[in-house]
Design a protein around this motif. Structure first.
Motif, PDB file in Angstrom:
ATOM      1  N   CYS A 193       0.701  -1.169  -0.063  1.00  0.00           N
ATOM      2  CA  CYS A 193       0.337  -0.063  -0.007  1.00  0.00           C
ATOM      3  C   CYS A 193       0.877   1.161  -0.212  1.00  0.00           C
ATOM      4  N   LYS A 194       2.034   1.232   0.703  1.00  0.00           N
ATOM      5  CA  LYS A 194       2.875   2.452   0.712  1.00  0.00           C
ATOM      6  C   LYS A 194       3.353   2.612  -0.738  1.00  0.00           C
ATOM      7  N   TYR A 195       3.667   1.465  -1.436  1.00  0.00           N
ATOM      8  CA  TYR A 195       4.302   1.699  -2.874  1.00  0.00           C
ATOM      9  C   TYR A 195       3.027   1.861  -3.821  1.00  0.00           C
ATOM     10  N   GLU A 196       1.996   1.851  -3.748  1.00  0.00           N
ATOM     11  CA  GLU A 196       0.864   1.637  -4.804  1.00  0.00           C
ATOM     12  C   GLU A 196       0.004   2.799  -4.661  1.00  0.00           C
ATOM     13  N   GLU A 197      -0.710   2.900  -3.068  1.00  0.00           N
ATOM     14  CA  GLU A 197      -1.487   3.705  -2.827  1.00  0.00           C
ATOM     15  C   GLU A 197      -1.123   5.466  -2.671  1.00  0.00           C
ATOM     16  N   ILE A 198      -2.127   5.927  -3.021  1.00  0.00           N
ATOM     17  CA  ILE A 198      -1.896   7.411  -2.630  1.00  0.00           C
ATOM     18  C   ILE A 198      -2.342   7.680  -1.254  1.00  0.00           C
ATOM     19  N   TRP A 199      -3.271   7.161  -0.834  1.00  0.00           N
ATOM     20  CA  TRP A 199      -3.555   7.263   0.562  1.00  0.00           C
ATOM     21  C   TRP A 199      -3.555   5.924   1.420  1.00  0.00           C
ATOM     22  N   ALA A 200      -2.440   5.721   1.928  1.00  0.00           N
ATOM     23  CA  ALA A 200      -2.203   4.265   2.413  1.00  0.00           C
ATOM     24  C   ALA A 200      -2.760   4.034   3.858  1.00  0.00           C
ATOM     25  N   PRO A 201      -3.588   2.843   4.115  1.00  0.00           N
ATOM     26  CA  PRO A 201      -4.034   2.510   5.197  1.00  0.00           C
ATOM     27  C   PRO A 201      -2.854   2.855   6.408  1.00  0.00           C
ATOM     28  N   GLU A 202      -3.077   3.192   7.508  1.00  0.00           N
ATOM     29  CA  GLU A 202      -2.224   3.193   8.908  1.00  0.00           C
ATOM     30  C   GLU A 202      -2.046   2.011   9.237  1.00  0.00           C
ATOM     31  N   VAL A 203      -0.890   1.730  10.096  1.00  0.00           N
ATOM     32  CA  VAL A 203      -0.416   0.454  10.759  1.00  0.00           C
ATOM     33  C   VAL A 203      -1.482   0.071  11.618  1.00  0.00           C
ATOM     34  N   ASN A 204      -2.481   0.933  12.443  1.00  0.00           N
ATOM     35  CA  ASN A 204      -3.359   0.793  13.297  1.00  0.00           C
ATOM     36  C   ASN A 204      -4.572   0.160  12.709  1.00  0.00           C
ATOM     37  N   ASP A 205      -4.834   0.527  11.316  1.00  0.00           N
ATOM     38  CA  ASP A 205      -5.763  -0.091  10.571  1.00  0.00           C
ATOM     39  C   ASP A 205      -5.670  -1.566  10.569  1.00  0.00           C
ATOM     40  N   PHE A 206      -4.413  -1.843  10.292  1.00  0.00           N
ATOM     41  CA  PHE A 206      -4.217  -3.321   9.835  1.00  0.00           C
ATOM     42  C   PHE A 206      -4.123  -3.971  11.320  1.00  0.00           C
ATOM     43  N   ILE A 207      -3.669  -3.508  12.577  1.00  0.00           N
ATOM     44  CA  ILE A 207      -3.752  -3.966  13.739  1.00  0.00           C
ATOM     45  C   ILE A 207      -5.188  -4.367  14.167  1.00  0.00           C
ATOM     46  N   CYS A 208      -6.244  -3.260  13.637  1.00  0.00           N
ATOM     47  CA  CYS A 208      -7.579  -3.410  14.087  1.00  0.00           C
ATOM     48  C   CYS A 208      -8.011  -4.605  13.130  1.00  0.00           C
ATOM     49  N   ILE A 209      -8.005  -4.621  11.748  1.00  0.00           N
ATOM     50  CA  ILE A 209      -8.238  -5.579  10.967  1.00  0.00           C
ATOM     51  C   ILE A 209      -8.093  -7.096  11.370  1.00  0.00           C
ATOM     52  N   SER A 210      -6.823  -7.178  12.136  1.00  0.00           N
ATOM     53  CA  SER A 210      -6.267  -8.412  12.478  1.00  0.00           C
ATOM     54  C   SER A 210      -6.612  -8.856  13.797  1.00  0.00           C
ATOM     55  N   ASP A 211      -7.682  -8.230  14.335  1.00  0.00           N
ATOM     56  CA  ASP A 211      -7.960  -8.458  15.621  1.00  0.00           C
ATOM     57  C   ASP A 211      -7.250  -8.395  16.633  1.00  0.00           C
ATOM     58  N   ARG A 212      -6.259  -7.543  16.467  1.00  0.00           N
ATOM     59  CA  ARG A 212      -5.140  -7.035  17.582  1.00  0.00           C
ATOM     60  C   ARG A 212      -4.326  -8.181  17.900  1.00  0.00           C
ATOM     61  N   ALA A 213      -4.118  -9.188  16.896  1.00  0.00           N
ATOM     62  CA  ALA A 213      -3.283 -10.310  17.363  1.00  0.00           C
ATOM     63  C   ALA A 213      -1.896  -9.919  17.367  1.00  0.00           C
ATOM     64  N   TYR A 214      -1.453  -8.615  16.631  1.00  0.00           N
ATOM     65  CA  TYR A 214       0.008  -8.309  16.689  1.00  0.00           C
ATOM     66  C   TYR A 214      -0.006  -6.819  17.110  1.00  0.00           C
ATOM     67  N   SER A 215       1.035  -6.538  17.652  1.00  0.00           N
ATOM     68  CA  SER A 215       1.190  -5.073  18.097  1.00  0.00           C
ATOM     69  C   SER A 215       1.951  -4.244  17.032  1.00  0.00           C
ATOM     70  N   ARG A 216       1.904  -2.903  17.484  1.00  0.00           N
ATOM     71  CA  ARG A 216       2.479  -2.036  16.342  1.00  0.00           C
ATOM     72  C   ARG A 216       4.044  -2.377  16.109  1.00  0.00           C
ATOM     73  N   GLU A 217       4.886  -2.661  17.086  1.00  0.00           N
ATOM     74  CA  GLU A 217       5.993  -2.731  17.025  1.00  0.00           C
ATOM     75  C   GLU A 217       6.488  -4.166  16.307  1.00  0.00           C
ATOM     76  N   GLN A 218       5.532  -5.329  16.363  1.00  0.00           N
ATOM     77  CA  GLN A 218       5.610  -6.525  15.660  1.00  0.00           C
ATOM     78  C   GLN A 218       5.550  -6.102  14.245  1.00  0.00           C
ATOM     79  N   VAL A 219       4.484  -5.320  13.843  1.00  0.00           N
ATOM     80  CA  VAL A 219       4.116  -5.110  12.340  1.00  0.00           C
ATOM     81  C   VAL A 219       5.369  -4.335  11.747  1.00  0.00           C
ATOM     82  N   LEU A 220       5.918  -3.358  12.547  1.00  0.00           N
ATOM     83  CA  LEU A 220       6.872  -2.378  11.876  1.00  0.00           C
ATOM     84  C   LEU A 220       8.281  -3.134  12.029  1.00  0.00           C
ATOM     85  N   THR A 221       8.349  -4.098  12.710  1.00  0.00           N
ATOM     86  CA  THR A 221       9.755  -4.878  13.009  1.00  0.00           C
ATOM     87  C   THR A 221       9.546  -6.160  11.590  1.00  0.00           C
TER      88      THR A 221
END
Length: 423
Positions: free
Chosen positions: A249-277
């Motif tokens: 999304c960062k590569y293709e989209e004009i307005w990419a979803p935020e990290v928190n959006d992906f955390i919410c959509i995955s039912d908070r199975a992972y933290s922000r630090e885990q996603v960025l790492t």
């Protein structure tokens, strides 16, 4: 003195020398005859007393007496002329020969010198060539014209018509340089079924976020490329999927979803630090190489070559997304997957012909080369209604996307084509 009696002649009559009376109208003719006789005497051509020249017959005049020697000389000259006349060869007039045409092959630089209005001469080469063409049906075979699919976009600078052919030639070359290999056997905790579950979920996430189609296909490239280079635990597989979509999304989209959006959509199975790492880990393993040809890049080009309508377009993307869920499709090049989706869609919609010269030219594949890949896509379509992972089927069963998934699969047609190929 006695005088002689004088006879008075009328003025319209005159006497001639002999005393005869000549009418005045004939007096002039008599004078002309007299002058002619005088001229005849001078030229020794007309004897005295001969009739006028107009009435006399021409006679051969001899200007000297014929003596014995002169007669012998005349006889000798006559015999000599007769002998020369007999010995002189007769000149025969030969008929003009008919002109002959010399036919020259087209690659010769010579020019035909003569042309005849009579019968044309055919060379043996031209006769044999004509017979060969007639026997093979070349003379009556209609060649399908290949239209210029970019002509309508000539004025659109974003279509880059001047470079589009070179761009896709480069895509064809580069698609083999960064393809993910067969990695499932090297993975200890994941398998093809787990990958299919992840793919079905990611397609749903992509649809809910209303992302660009380029992001979806790049996400699956990043996942497969990373898994082919690193071993992943089962509990981290979804994290790899979420982080890969974030990168895409960062590569293709004009307005990419935020990290928190992906955390919410995955039912908070992972933290922000885990996603960025995980995001950093994937980019380092791929060496930040994200500019690669995905199936989507070829899909848009091949749909243009197929001159597809909306129904055809929806059917192609439906089959292509079914292919994203199949791990077995990883062995095929992106261009072949895209071409197979177009071919399978034409089979489902019963387009004729199934594969045109235009598609063959722009895809670079014949129908025989695509047949194995097409069979997988058609089988996926046939199994989609009963499959547990059916988000793609539900998505393309909606009215918004033409309900193309509800079309009967082309299994029967594929079987017929397979039987013809075996025979």
């Amino acid at each position: 003195m006695a005088t002689k009696n004088q006879v008075t002649v009328p003025h319209h009559q005159q006497k001639t020398e002999g005393g005869a009376v000549v009418p005045k109208g004939k007096q002039k003719n008599a004078a002309d005859g007299k002058h002619r006789r005088a001229l005849g005497d001078i030229g020794n051509l007309v004897p005295a007393g001969a009739p006028p020249a107009a009435e006399a017959k021409p006679q051969h005049q001899i200007s000297r007496p014929i003596t014995g020697n002169f007669g012998a000389q005349l006889l000798a000259n006559a015999q000599k002329k007769a002998q020369i006349r007999e010995t002189k060869p007769k000149v025969s007039v030969k008929p003009k020969p008919a002109e002959v045409i010399i036919e020259i092959s087209p690659d010769s630089d010579e020019v035909t010198k003569k042309r005849s209005s009579r019968k044309k001469v055919h060379t043996m080469t031209s006769v044999l060539t004509a017979r060969s063409k007639a026997a093979s049906g070349i003379n009556h075979k209609l060649i399908e014209p290949i239209p210029d699919i970019d002509a309508s976009d000539a004025g659109d600078q974003l279509a880059v018509v001047d470079y589009i052919e070179e761009i896709y030639k480069f895509y064809k070359i580069s698609e083999n340089l960064s393809r993910p290999g067969d990695y499932m056997e090297s993975q200890m905790e994941i398998n093809a079924k787990m990958r299919a579950i992840l793919a079905d979920w990611l397609i749903e996430v992509h649809h809910k976020f209303e992302l660009m189609p380029e992001s979806l296909y790049l996400t699956f490239y990043i996942i497969d490329r990373y898994l082919s280079m690193k071993k992943v635990l089962r509990r981290e597989l979804q994290l790899v999927g979420v982080s890969s979509m974030l990168i895409a999304c960062k590569y293709e989209e004009i307005w990419a979803p935020e990290v928190n959006d992906f955390i919410c959509i995955s039912d908070r199975a992972y933290s922000r630090e885990q996603v960025l790492t995980m995001e950093k880990e994937i980019l380092n393993v791929l060496e930040w190489s994200l500019t690669v040809p995905t199936p989507y890049m070829f899909l848009v080009r091949f749909l243009k070559a197929a001159m597809a309508d909306k129904e055809m377009e929806h059917m192609v993307f439906f089959l292509a997304e079914l292919g994203l869920m199949q791990y077995s499709m990883i062995k095929y090049r992106p261009s072949m997957v895209a071409a197979s989706a177009v071919y399978a869609a034409r089979c489902v919609l019963k387009k004729s012909p199934l594969w045109t010269e235009t598609l063959k030219r722009h895809t670079g594949f014949s129908d025989a080369q695509l047949f194995d890949c097409v069979q997988i896509l058609v089988r996926c379509h046939a199994e989609a209604p009963q499959d547990k992972l059916k988000f793609v089927y539900k998505k393309y069963s909606s009215v918004e996307l033409g309900a193309v998934a509800l079309n009967p699969p082309a299994m029967q047609l594929i079987e017929q084509l397979k039987a013809l190929d075996l025979n």
